[in-house]
Every structure is written in C-alpha cells, then in structure tokens.
Design a protein around this motif. Structure first.
Motif, mmCIF file in Angstrom:
data_model
loop_
_atom_site.group_PDB
_atom_site.id
_atom_site.type_symbol
_atom_site.label_atom_id
_atom_site.label_comp_id
_atom_site.label_asym_id
_atom_site.label_seq_id
_atom_site.Cartn_x
_atom_site.Cartn_y
_atom_site.Cartn_z
ATOM 1 N N ILE A 91 -23.309 -10.304 -11.809
ATOM 2 C CA ILE A 91 -23.691 -11.645 -11.373
ATOM 3 C C ILE A 91 -23.598 -12.610 -12.548
ATOM 4 C CG2 ILE A 91 -25.192 -10.751 -9.559
ATOM 5 C CD1 ILE A 91 -27.593 -11.373 -11.328
ATOM 6 N N ALA A 92 -23.398 -13.886 -12.226
ATOM 7 C CA ALA A 92 -23.292 -14.908 -13.267
ATOM 8 C C ALA A 92 -24.128 -16.117 -12.886
ATOM 9 C CB ALA A 92 -21.833 -15.320 -13.461
ATOM 10 N N PHE A 93 -24.579 -16.829 -13.906
ATOM 11 C CA PHE A 93 -25.319 -18.070 -13.716
ATOM 12 C C PHE A 93 -24.501 -19.192 -14.336
ATOM 13 C CE2 PHE A 93 -28.295 -14.704 -13.264
ATOM 14 C CZ PHE A 93 -29.123 -15.125 -12.235
ATOM 15 N N ALA A 94 -24.142 -20.159 -13.499
ATOM 16 C CA ALA A 94 -23.284 -21.262 -13.923
ATOM 17 C C ALA A 94 -23.980 -22.581 -13.626
ATOM 18 C CB ALA A 94 -21.937 -21.195 -13.201
ATOM 19 N N GLY A 95 -23.523 -23.637 -14.282
ATOM 20 C CA GLY A 95 -24.115 -24.943 -14.029
ATOM 21 C C GLY A 95 -23.771 -25.934 -15.120
ATOM 22 N N ASP A 96 -24.166 -27.167 -14.895
ATOM 23 C CA ASP A 96 -23.939 -28.229 -15.866
ATOM 24 C C ASP A 96 -24.865 -28.056 -17.074
ATOM 25 O OD1 ASP A 96 -22.061 -29.254 -14.182
ATOM 26 O OD2 ASP A 96 -23.233 -31.002 -13.552
ATOM 27 N N PRO A 97 -24.604 -28.764 -18.158
ATOM 28 C CA PRO A 97 -25.496 -28.672 -19.325
ATOM 29 C C PRO A 97 -26.912 -29.152 -19.003
ATOM 30 C CG PRO A 97 -23.401 -29.711 -19.914
ATOM 31 C CD PRO A 97 -23.428 -29.631 -18.418
ATOM 32 N N ASN A 98 -27.880 -28.540 -19.665
ATOM 33 C CA ASN A 98 -29.276 -29.002 -19.652
ATOM 34 C C ASN A 98 -29.958 -28.899 -18.288
ATOM 35 O OD1 ASN A 98 -29.008 -29.819 -22.433
ATOM 36 N ND2 ASN A 98 -27.950 -31.659 -21.695
ATOM 37 N N VAL A 99 -29.558 -27.918 -17.474
ATOM 38 C CA VAL A 99 -30.238 -27.712 -16.188
ATOM 39 C C VAL A 99 -31.177 -26.507 -16.226
ATOM 40 C CG1 VAL A 99 -28.415 -28.807 -14.832
ATOM 41 C CG2 VAL A 99 -28.316 -26.330 -15.274
ATOM 42 N N GLY A 100 -31.208 -25.789 -17.352
ATOM 43 C CA GLY A 100 -32.058 -24.606 -17.446
ATOM 44 C C GLY A 100 -31.372 -23.330 -17.012
ATOM 45 N N LYS A 101 -30.054 -23.321 -17.065
ATOM 46 C CA LYS A 101 -29.277 -22.155 -16.637
ATOM 47 C C LYS A 101 -29.640 -20.904 -17.432
ATOM 48 C CE LYS A 101 -25.163 -22.443 -18.102
ATOM 49 N NZ LYS A 101 -25.400 -21.549 -19.272
ATOM 50 N N THR A 102 -29.740 -21.046 -18.741
ATOM 51 C CA THR A 102 -30.072 -19.896 -19.584
ATOM 52 C C THR A 102 -31.482 -19.389 -19.296
ATOM 53 O OG1 THR A 102 -28.550 -20.547 -21.342
ATOM 54 C CG2 THR A 102 -30.391 -19.133 -21.975
ATOM 55 N N THR A 103 -32.395 -20.302 -19.012
ATOM 56 C CA THR A 103 -33.761 -19.904 -18.657
ATOM 57 C C THR A 103 -33.762 -19.026 -17.416
ATOM 58 O OG1 THR A 103 -34.697 -21.923 -19.601
ATOM 59 C CG2 THR A 103 -36.039 -20.743 -17.986
#
Length: 247
Positions: A22-34
């Motif tokens: 699975i992967a988590f993707a998104g724009d910068p500064n949305v808390g994706k890494t969190t």
C-alpha cells in the motif's frame, strides 16, 4: 489489482507468503507521512512490515514476533508529494490512499484518476478533519473514504518530537480493512465465497466484539485463517476478516 506474491525464507524451509503493498500519496503539507507512520506502526504490532519513504524516520521496517494479520505481510510506501508518485510505483502497488485535508479535498480527484489509469485501487484519508467539513465530505464525489483523523495537538506534538502519535487501534485499522477487502458480507455468505473460490479474502462486520472469537473459530474449523480488526464505525464494533491459505 491482485495481491503480489513474494518469497521469504523461514527458519527451516522456504515458504511462500503474501505481501500487501500500500502507498500513501498526496500534496505537500497534508500530513501524509503522519498517516503512513500511524498505519505502519499499527501493522508492526501485528505482523512484519516494510516501510519506505519519509515515514521510516518514525517507523523503521520491523520483524514481528507474532502474526495477527491473516498471515499477510505488508509494505508501506510513504510517497513523495505529487500525483506522479503513483505512476512511478504503480506496478508494485495493490492500493493507494490519497491523503488530503478538508481544504484540499478536491485534490483527491487528480490522484484517483491517476490510480484508475494504472489499475490501482484508491481510497481517501482526510487528515486534520473537523466537524464543519462533514457535510462537504458526505457529498464529495471522489475516492471512497477509508478514514479521517481529527486535528489534535498531541498528534502534531508527537510528530514534532520524532515520535508516532498514540491513537487507539480503531482509529487506524479501518485503513487496513479497506486495503484487504472493502466488500462486507454476512458470515454465511463470506464462508461460501471462500469455499467457492470467489474471493481470497472476505470481510464480515460484527455488532458485538464478543462474537469475534466464535466467528474466528468457525472460519478456522473450515480451514481458513481469520483475524479481528477494529474500526471507528458507530453501528458495529469491528470486523473479522478471513482468507484462504496459499496452495
């Protein structure tokens, strides 16, 4: 997209094991890494997990001493920001979770289109959620919602200190459920689907947690692996998922 099969060497002989990627993707500064770190940390309590991307600073890859996740191992990718990240790794992914905030909700449509073009299953995770966004989220015509996380000071504080925030399992495991099997079935139909070979993994909702052990035993007696997963839903306590063993 089907689950990838990988080879992993055991202590006595080589066995074939299933890895869900699975992967988590998104724009910068949305808390994706969190969000990626929250999921990876919970998985590490249940099974072996491989983590890549910035989330490794919070949760390194781990070998688990127990298996409480259907005999499935996991690979969690914390993608670089941007839609292009999906296409760059699509061939090795089963599911992508697009992380947005209420303010960036529309951005999920771009990621959904890209995932669809590459035949990758796509779900939505909304971070920093607040109740004012509930109606908008309810009518949003985009990826199916897997989970949302409220904005809490202790989450940002933990991340700032280089730690994974401590949240209850039910706040995280809905994401795992969607990645494994989003379709819900009654126990009888779920067992029939396994017996007929229509599905390799089935998902049953439980109104009462106390019924989980007996249902897990029922699947086990029929020769299938089963495990309990919690969720945040208001009308039931959790889910029992079961799967057929590899031949």
């Amino acid at each position: 997209m089907t689950t990838k099969l990988t080879q992993r060497r055991g202590h006595e002989n080589e066995r074939e094991s299933v890895t869900r990627r699975i992967a988590f993707a998104g724009d910068p500064n949305v808390g994706k890494t969190t969000v990626a770190a929250l999921v990876a940390a919970r998985l590490a309590e249940r099974t072996r997990v491989e983590v890549t991307g910035e989330a490794t600073e919070l949760v390194p890859s781990r070998e688990a001493s127990t298996d409480d996740a259907l005999g499935i191992e996991w690979a969690v990718e914390d993608c670089p920001p941007g839609v292009e990240a999906i296409g760059a790794r699509a061939e090795r992914l089963d599911t992508v979770f697009v992380v947005t905030t209420p303010e960036t909700l529309e951005s999920a449509l771009r990621y959904e289109r890209c995932a669809s073009q590459h035949d990758v299953e796509c779900f939505l995770v909304v971070n920093r959620f607040d109740e004012l966004a509930r109606d908008r989220l309810r009518t949003f015509d985009g990826p199916t919602l897997a989970e949302y996380f409220y904005e809490k000071e202790r989450i940002s504080t933990a991340i700032g200190n280089g730690c994974v925030p401590e949240l209850s399992a039910r706040a995280v495991e809905a994401i795992l459920i969607e990645a494994l099997q989003s379709e819900r079935q009654e126990p009888k139909r779920a067992l029939e689907a396994l017996e007929r070979g229509n599905q390799s993994i089935v998902n049953t909702e439980l109104e009462d947690r106390e019924k989980a052990d007996s249902l897990i035993d029922s699947f086990g007696a029929a020769g299938y692996t089963a495990a309990y997963f919690e969720c945040n839903c208001h009308n039931h306590d959790g889910h029992v998922l079961a799967r057929r063993q590899l031949p």
